[in-house]
Scaffold this motif. Structure first.
Motif, PDB file in Angstrom:
ATOM      1  N   LEU A 103      15.011 -19.965 -27.172  1.00 42.35           N
ATOM      2  CA  LEU A 103      13.833 -20.755 -27.532  1.00 42.35           C
ATOM      3  C   LEU A 103      12.599 -20.207 -26.850  1.00 42.35           C
ATOM      4  CD1 LEU A 103      13.627 -23.557 -25.078  1.00 42.35           C
ATOM      5  CD2 LEU A 103      15.942 -23.036 -25.801  1.00 42.35           C
ATOM      6  N   GLY A 104      11.454 -20.586 -27.393  1.00 40.19           N
ATOM      7  CA  GLY A 104      10.190 -20.174 -26.789  1.00 40.19           C
ATOM      8  C   GLY A 104       9.773 -21.180 -25.728  1.00 40.19           C
ATOM      9  N   LYS A 105       8.848 -20.756 -24.881  1.00 42.17           N
ATOM     10  CA  LYS A 105       8.487 -21.580 -23.721  1.00 42.17           C
ATOM     11  C   LYS A 105       7.780 -22.882 -24.105  1.00 42.17           C
ATOM     12  CE  LYS A 105       4.276 -18.993 -23.029  1.00 42.17           C
ATOM     13  NZ  LYS A 105       3.388 -18.265 -22.147  1.00 42.17           N
ATOM     14  N   ASP A 106       7.211 -22.949 -25.311  1.00 44.40           N
ATOM     15  CA  ASP A 106       6.524 -24.175 -25.722  1.00 44.40           C
ATOM     16  C   ASP A 106       7.489 -25.337 -25.929  1.00 44.40           C
ATOM     17  OD1 ASP A 106       7.531 -22.652 -27.837  1.00 44.40           O
ATOM     18  OD2 ASP A 106       6.169 -23.527 -29.311  1.00 44.40           O
ATOM     19  N   ILE A 107       8.768 -25.027 -26.114  1.00 44.38           N
ATOM     20  CA  ILE A 107       9.699 -26.120 -26.381  1.00 44.38           C
ATOM     21  C   ILE A 107      10.771 -26.222 -25.286  1.00 44.38           C
ATOM     22  CG2 ILE A 107       9.264 -26.256 -28.863  1.00 44.38           C
ATOM     23  CD1 ILE A 107      11.594 -24.471 -29.416  1.00 44.38           C
ATOM     24  N   PHE A 117       5.954 -15.312 -25.573  1.00 43.30           N
ATOM     25  CA  PHE A 117       5.258 -15.350 -26.863  1.00 43.30           C
ATOM     26  C   PHE A 117       4.700 -14.004 -27.245  1.00 43.30           C
ATOM     27  CE2 PHE A 117       3.823 -20.029 -26.671  1.00 43.30           C
ATOM     28  CZ  PHE A 117       5.022 -20.407 -27.214  1.00 43.30           C
ATOM     29  N   PHE A 118       4.687 -13.777 -28.523  1.00 48.44           N
ATOM     30  CA  PHE A 118       3.863 -12.729 -29.076  1.00 48.44           C
ATOM     31  C   PHE A 118       2.460 -13.278 -29.106  1.00 48.44           C
ATOM     32  CE2 PHE A 118       5.639  -9.074 -30.524  1.00 48.44           C
ATOM     33  CZ  PHE A 118       6.845  -9.267 -31.174  1.00 48.44           C
ATOM     34  N   THR A 119       1.536 -12.589 -28.520  1.00 47.16           N
ATOM     35  CA  THR A 119       0.170 -13.070 -28.632  1.00 47.16           C
ATOM     36  C   THR A 119      -0.670 -12.001 -29.318  1.00 47.16           C
ATOM     37  OG1 THR A 119      -0.329 -12.194 -26.457  1.00 47.16           O
ATOM     38  CG2 THR A 119       0.310 -14.492 -26.552  1.00 47.16           C
ATOM     39  N   THR A 156      19.158 -20.428 -32.644  1.00 50.30           N
ATOM     40  CA  THR A 156      17.705 -20.332 -32.511  1.00 50.30           C
ATOM     41  C   THR A 156      17.193 -21.760 -32.692  1.00 50.30           C
ATOM     42  OG1 THR A 156      17.129 -20.228 -34.843  1.00 50.30           O
ATOM     43  CG2 THR A 156      17.740 -18.146 -33.778  1.00 50.30           C
ATOM     44  N   PRO A 157      15.949 -22.016 -32.339  1.00 55.91           N
ATOM     45  CA  PRO A 157      15.392 -23.314 -32.734  1.00 55.91           C
ATOM     46  C   PRO A 157      15.357 -23.363 -34.259  1.00 55.91           C
ATOM     47  CG  PRO A 157      13.944 -22.166 -31.189  1.00 55.91           C
ATOM     48  CD  PRO A 157      14.971 -21.175 -31.639  1.00 55.91           C
ATOM     49  N   ILE A 158      15.283 -24.555 -34.815  1.00 56.55           N
ATOM     50  CA  ILE A 158      15.097 -24.606 -36.266  1.00 56.55           C
ATOM     51  C   ILE A 158      13.594 -24.651 -36.522  1.00 56.55           C
ATOM     52  CG2 ILE A 158      17.328 -25.466 -36.993  1.00 56.55           C
ATOM     53  CD1 ILE A 158      16.170 -28.301 -36.846  1.00 56.55           C
ATOM     54  N   TYR A 159      13.177 -23.944 -37.541  1.00 56.97           N
ATOM     55  CA  TYR A 159      11.743 -23.692 -37.736  1.00 56.97           C
ATOM     56  C   TYR A 159      11.081 -24.789 -38.562  1.00 56.97           C
ATOM     57  CZ  TYR A 159      12.983 -19.372 -35.652  1.00 56.97           C
ATOM     58  OH  TYR A 159      13.449 -18.454 -34.750  1.00 56.97           O
ATOM     59  N   TYR A 160       9.837 -25.077 -38.194  1.00 53.76           N
ATOM     60  CA  TYR A 160       9.084 -26.090 -38.927  1.00 53.76           C
ATOM     61  C   TYR A 160       8.900 -25.660 -40.362  1.00 53.76           C
ATOM     62  CZ  TYR A 160       7.826 -28.618 -34.721  1.00 53.76           C
ATOM     63  OH  TYR A 160       7.869 -29.357 -33.577  1.00 53.76           O
ATOM     64  N   VAL A 161       9.291 -26.537 -41.259  1.00 55.89           N
ATOM     65  CA  VAL A 161       9.290 -26.156 -42.654  1.00 55.89           C
ATOM     66  C   VAL A 161       7.902 -26.275 -43.286  1.00 55.89           C
ATOM     67  CG1 VAL A 161       9.769 -28.357 -43.796  1.00 55.89           C
ATOM     68  CG2 VAL A 161      10.875 -26.283 -44.596  1.00 55.89           C
ATOM     69  N   LYS A 188      -1.451 -17.427 -28.826  1.00 53.79           N
ATOM     70  CA  LYS A 188      -0.161 -17.579 -29.483  1.00 53.79           C
ATOM     71  C   LYS A 188      -0.333 -17.383 -30.984  1.00 53.79           C
ATOM     72  CE  LYS A 188       3.485 -20.856 -30.486  1.00 53.79           C
ATOM     73  NZ  LYS A 188       3.791 -22.237 -30.795  1.00 53.79           N
ATOM     74  N   MET A 189       0.634 -16.679 -31.559  1.00 54.67           N
ATOM     75  CA  MET A 189       0.538 -16.456 -32.995  1.00 54.67           C
ATOM     76  C   MET A 189       1.090 -17.669 -33.744  1.00 54.67           C
ATOM     77  SD  MET A 189       2.499 -13.604 -35.214  1.00 54.67           S
ATOM     78  CE  MET A 189       2.138 -12.372 -33.997  1.00 54.67           C
ATOM     79  N   GLY A 190       0.417 -18.070 -34.775  1.00 52.04           N
ATOM     80  CA  GLY A 190       0.928 -19.185 -35.550  1.00 52.04           C
ATOM     81  C   GLY A 190       0.016 -19.462 -36.715  1.00 52.04           C
ATOM     82  N   THR A 228      16.048 -24.912 -40.702  1.00 55.68           N
ATOM     83  CA  THR A 228      14.690 -25.435 -40.804  1.00 55.68           C
ATOM     84  C   THR A 228      14.624 -26.916 -40.426  1.00 55.68           C
ATOM     85  OG1 THR A 228      15.132 -25.529 -43.184  1.00 55.68           O
ATOM     86  CG2 THR A 228      13.635 -23.817 -42.422  1.00 55.68           C
ATOM     87  N   ASP A 229      13.512 -27.254 -39.795  1.00 54.15           N
ATOM     88  CA  ASP A 229      13.236 -28.579 -39.249  1.00 54.15           C
ATOM     89  C   ASP A 229      12.313 -29.261 -40.261  1.00 54.15           C
ATOM     90  OD1 ASP A 229      12.548 -30.677 -37.616  1.00 54.15           O
ATOM     91  OD2 ASP A 229      11.854 -29.445 -35.929  1.00 54.15           O
ATOM     92  N   GLU A 230      12.800 -30.287 -40.953  1.00 55.66           N
ATOM     93  CA  GLU A 230      12.129 -30.671 -42.195  1.00 55.66           C
ATOM     94  C   GLU A 230      11.537 -32.086 -42.234  1.00 55.66           C
ATOM     95  OE1 GLU A 230      14.500 -29.580 -45.582  1.00 55.66           O
ATOM     96  OE2 GLU A 230      14.906 -27.578 -44.774  1.00 55.66           O
TER      97      GLU A 230
END
Ligand code: MSP
Length: 501
Positions: A256-260, A288-290, A8-13, A295-297, A48-50
């Motif tokens: 990955l999601g389409k944003d990246i 995306f889940f919207t 998976t992508p690593i998630y923004y910490v 976009k959810m975030g 995680t992306d740190e």
């Protein structure tokens, strides 16, 4: 043994996990569990992306050190992934010393190969995306994702000769040597590569302190995206040394999601080509889940907490709902009420009710149920067909189609009960009653296998109710998916599989 490496992508910490981030991870987990079920040697990496300006900013606001923020939030991701039963094999954190050393080593290699040079960068930067935008990409000067003004930055930095890989990338993606799916995403990248001249990539910053230093000029830190992308290698213990290729390399699927997309379909393969490493086999870009189309975030203020949802629906059901609500490669708008409806339809009134019905009918007798040799019914062929579709859908990452075909099987069984009226057969034609119940129990056993990657505990509960608690789990999938080899001696109604909400 066949290997399967999935990431998976690593998630923004600096953010907390939300249902959107859980989406990629649950999909990867279901896929990983399916490949394990097939007996493959799976390595599933997340993390995680740190590094980067955003992490430093958030830490400052909270009056804590960036590392403290990373430790806290990375732990939060691990906690949520545990709740969601994410069976990762590796969890990479980009502030791990090993990762930092490997990134520095990789950059040194690129520098030694003269693929890096020093110059000045000027551009429009979105702090939330941690990337520069061209004026064309901004909407009224604002980042298209965060709807915030991009700021003007100018700095001395090092560049990676990304432009020299343009032709090669175009050719590799066009010929599916690097598969990008679904097709519309492949076309998007190809369009981008055909219509734009690739610019070299600024890969270091002087104004971002929270990052990995360039080994030959420590006041420059490595661009967070280059650092982050290399996690897919460091997560396997790659040292960065020439000629060393980890056993699990290359990835079979990277989700990955389409944003990246561009980071993964342009920068990432270019880095790998430069490092002389084989490319991933497939990049799969999901939608995306919207919520109301947005976009959810966390930065959008509309994040849904996956732990809360797991409390409402139960983890297994949540995993099912998330992946069955809309096709994986598309966007889908969600709401809790849609999840309620789907839960009641597919799970409570569907599978759960079928199990109860069949067990109640089976419990009419103390007899065991074994394969009705005389019967030449439609079930064996139907189940074989279902497995064929199931495996094809997994190959194509069509999770929602898998769910639909399992739901169809449930409906098919319900109709079969109504048509055959086994409660009457019990009195009038006992041997036919036993044949009918055998078909139903055996189909439920197959369904328990099919839902297993999505809902492992529910699958266990079904096996248990069928009196197969341990025996099924010892079987390989190849044996498990055979029709008519199992005897049911000890079926019983356990607790309700999916209580109505
Ligand atoms: N840190 C980068 C990835 C670096 S990988 C080398 C990043 N992190 S993220 O936390 O913002 O996003 C991680 C993943 O979650 C991405 O694939 C992103 O597309 C996905 N999602 C984030 N919000 C989402 C939705 N609302 N819906 C579906 N997926 C979403 O990008």
């Amino acid at each position: 043994m066949k290997k399967f490496y999935i990431t998976t992508p690593i998630y923004y910490v600096n953010a907390q996990p939300h249902l959107g981030s859980a989406y990629t991870t649950i999909a990867a987990d279901v896929l990983a569990r399916f490949h394990r079920m097939k007996g493959e040697e799976v390595f599933f990496l997340t993390g995680t992306d740190e590094h980067g300006a955003k992490v430093a900013q958030t830490a400052k606001k909270k009056k804590i050190k960036p590392q403290e923020l990373c430790d806290q939030n990375s732990a939060k991701y691990e906690e949520v992934w545990d709740t969601l039963k994410i069976s990762y094999d590796g969890f990479i954190r980009t502030t791990n010393t090993k990762h930092e050393e490997m990134v520095a080593q990789a950059l040194k290699r690129l520098n030694d190969q003269k693929l890096i040079y020093k110059s000045v960068y000027e551009g429009l930067y979105c702090v939330d995306c941690e990337r520069y935008y061209t004026p064309k990409e901004l909407i009224n000067g604002e980042c298209p994702f965060h709807k915030k003004k991009a700021i003007s930055l100018s700095e001395d930095c090092y560049f990676f000769k990304l432009s020299s890989f343009q032709k090669k990338l175009l050719q590799l993606i066009k010929n599916d040597q690097l598969i990008v799916e679904p097709l519309e995403r492949k076309n998007e990248v190809l369009g981008f590569l055909k219509l734009n001249k690739l610019e070299d990539l600024a890969i270091s910053r002087t104004n971002v302190k929270w990052g990995i230093s360039l080994p030959w000029e420590p006041k420059q830190t490595i661009y967070v995206w280059v650092d982050a992308l290399l996690n897919y290698l460091s997560g396997l213990g790659w040292s960065g040394a020439v000629g060393q290729i980890p056993k699990q390399w290359p990835p079979d699927v990277q989700l990955l999601g389409k944003d990246i997309l561009r980071f993964h379909a342009v920068i990432w393969p270019a880095l790998l080509l430069a490092l002389d490493m084989p490319l991933p086999r497939k990049l799969y870009i999901h939608g995306f889940f919207t919520i109301n189309g947005q976009k959810m975030g966390k930065s959008m203020g509309n994040a849904i907490d996956p732990e809360e949802m797991a409390t409402v629906f139960g983890t297994d059901a949540l995993r099912w709902l998330i992946l069955s609500s809309f096709p994986f490669g598309h966007d889908g708008d969600i709401s809790q009420s849609k999840f309620y409806d789907k839960y009641n339809a597919d799970l409570s009134n569907g599978l759960g009710n079928l199990l109860r019905r069949v067990l109640a009918l089976a419990e009419k007798t103390e007899d065991s149920f074994s394969f009705p040799v005389e019967s030449k019914g439609e079930f064996p062929a139907k189940i074989k067909d279902c497995w064929q579709n199931y495996e094809n859908f997994f190959e194509e990452l069509k999770f929602a189609d898998i769910a639909t075909s399992i739901n169809d099987l449930v409906v098919f069984c319900d109709r079969y009960i109504n048509k055959n009226e086994p409660w009457k057969l019990f009195k009038d034609n006992f041997s036919q009653y036993k044949d009918v119940i055998y078909n139903l129990l055996e189909t439920l056993r197959h369904i328990a296998w099919m839902v297993r990657p999505f809902m492992s505990d529910k699958s266990d509960e079904i096996f248990k109710s069928l009196g197969l608690e341990n025996s099924e789990k010892e079987k390989s999938l190849a044996v498990g998916k055979q029709w008519g080899k199992t005897e049911f001696t000890n079926v019983f109604q356990g607790k309700i599989l999916f209580p109505r909400l």
